[in-house]
Design a protein around this motif. Sequence first.
Motif, PDB file in Angstrom:
ATOM      1  N   ALA A 118       1.020  -1.146   0.070  1.00  0.00           N
ATOM      2  CA  ALA A 118       0.235  -0.027  -0.021  1.00  0.00           C
ATOM      3  C   ALA A 118       0.837   1.355  -0.072  1.00  0.00           C
ATOM      4  O   ALA A 118       0.541   2.318  -0.778  1.00  0.00           O
ATOM      5  N   GLN A 119       2.152   1.224   0.831  1.00  0.00           N
ATOM      6  CA  GLN A 119       2.769   2.402   0.879  1.00  0.00           C
ATOM      7  C   GLN A 119       3.500   2.774  -0.775  1.00  0.00           C
ATOM      8  O   GLN A 119       3.583   3.920  -0.743  1.00  0.00           O
ATOM      9  N   SER A 120       3.748   1.765  -1.241  1.00  0.00           N
ATOM     10  CA  SER A 120       4.300   1.702  -2.461  1.00  0.00           C
ATOM     11  C   SER A 120       3.591   2.284  -3.638  1.00  0.00           C
ATOM     12  O   SER A 120       3.899   2.732  -4.799  1.00  0.00           O
ATOM     13  N   GLN A 121       2.232   1.833  -3.478  1.00  0.00           N
ATOM     14  CA  GLN A 121       1.068   2.156  -4.446  1.00  0.00           C
ATOM     15  C   GLN A 121       0.210   3.437  -4.275  1.00  0.00           C
ATOM     16  O   GLN A 121      -0.501   3.917  -5.287  1.00  0.00           O
ATOM     17  N   ASP A 122       0.220   3.655  -3.069  1.00  0.00           N
ATOM     18  CA  ASP A 122      -0.807   4.879  -2.843  1.00  0.00           C
ATOM     19  C   ASP A 122      -0.063   5.784  -2.368  1.00  0.00           C
ATOM     20  O   ASP A 122       0.487   5.973  -1.193  1.00  0.00           O
TER      21      ASP A 122
END
Length: 218
Positions: free
Chosen positions: A55-59
Motif C-alpha cells: 500500500a505504501q508503494s502504490q498509494d
Amino acid sequence: MSHSNTSNSNTSTSYAEAYKALLCHQHWVVAFSGGLDSTVLLHSVYHFLHSLRVAQSQDATFELPFVPRLTALHINHQLQSVSDSWEQHCQLVCDELGVPLEIKKVAVQSEGKGLENAARQARYTVFEACLAADGVLLMGHHANDQAETLLMRLFRGAGTRGAAGMPTQRALGKAQIARPLLKCSRADLAAYASLNELRFIEDPSNTDESFDRNFVRQ
C-alpha cells in the motif's frame, strides 16, 4: 508454506485490527518457538506488514509514517533431544518468509524453582536483553492460554490482580510485550494453519502432566 492471495486476505480480515494497535512500534519481534501459535503469529504478521508495504508503494495518500520492521527470535532451551532440529525448523520457516531470525541458546537451571518456571525466567531474561526501546515483542498466547492461566492462578490462591489474567500489552524493560491473539481460540489458529498449509512443531512436553499448565488442560 502458502504465500497465496487467499492467505493475504485471510490475514487482513482475521488479525488486522489487533495488529493495527501496535503500529506505533518501529520494530516488531515475534517470539518464535516453531509451534502452532507462534507459527500462525509470524505468518499472519508477515502478511499484514507486507500488505502495508504494498500500500505504501502504490498509494500516494498512505498515511503511516513508517512500516515496522519484522524479525523473529527463537530461544533454544536445550531441554529436549530434538531442540536443535526445532531450531533448524525455525530457521527454514524464517528463510522462506524472508524474516531475519535471531537464535539464542540458554542454559536452564531449575535450582528449586521448577523446570517450567526456570525456563520461563531464562527466556524472559533474553527477551528483555534483545529488545530496544522502539521494540515490541509479539507472543502467540491465545484465548485457551488465557483461560488456563486464570485457572492456574486461582488454584494457587492468586488475589484479584492475579485473577485478571495475562494483559494484552505490558512493559518489559525498555520495550513492550504484546499478545495480539488473546481473543482467538486455539481452534481458530489451527484453522488458519490448515488453510495456509503451515508446518509447525508439536512439542511432546505439551502433554506432560508434570508441568502445571498441562495438568490444567486435562
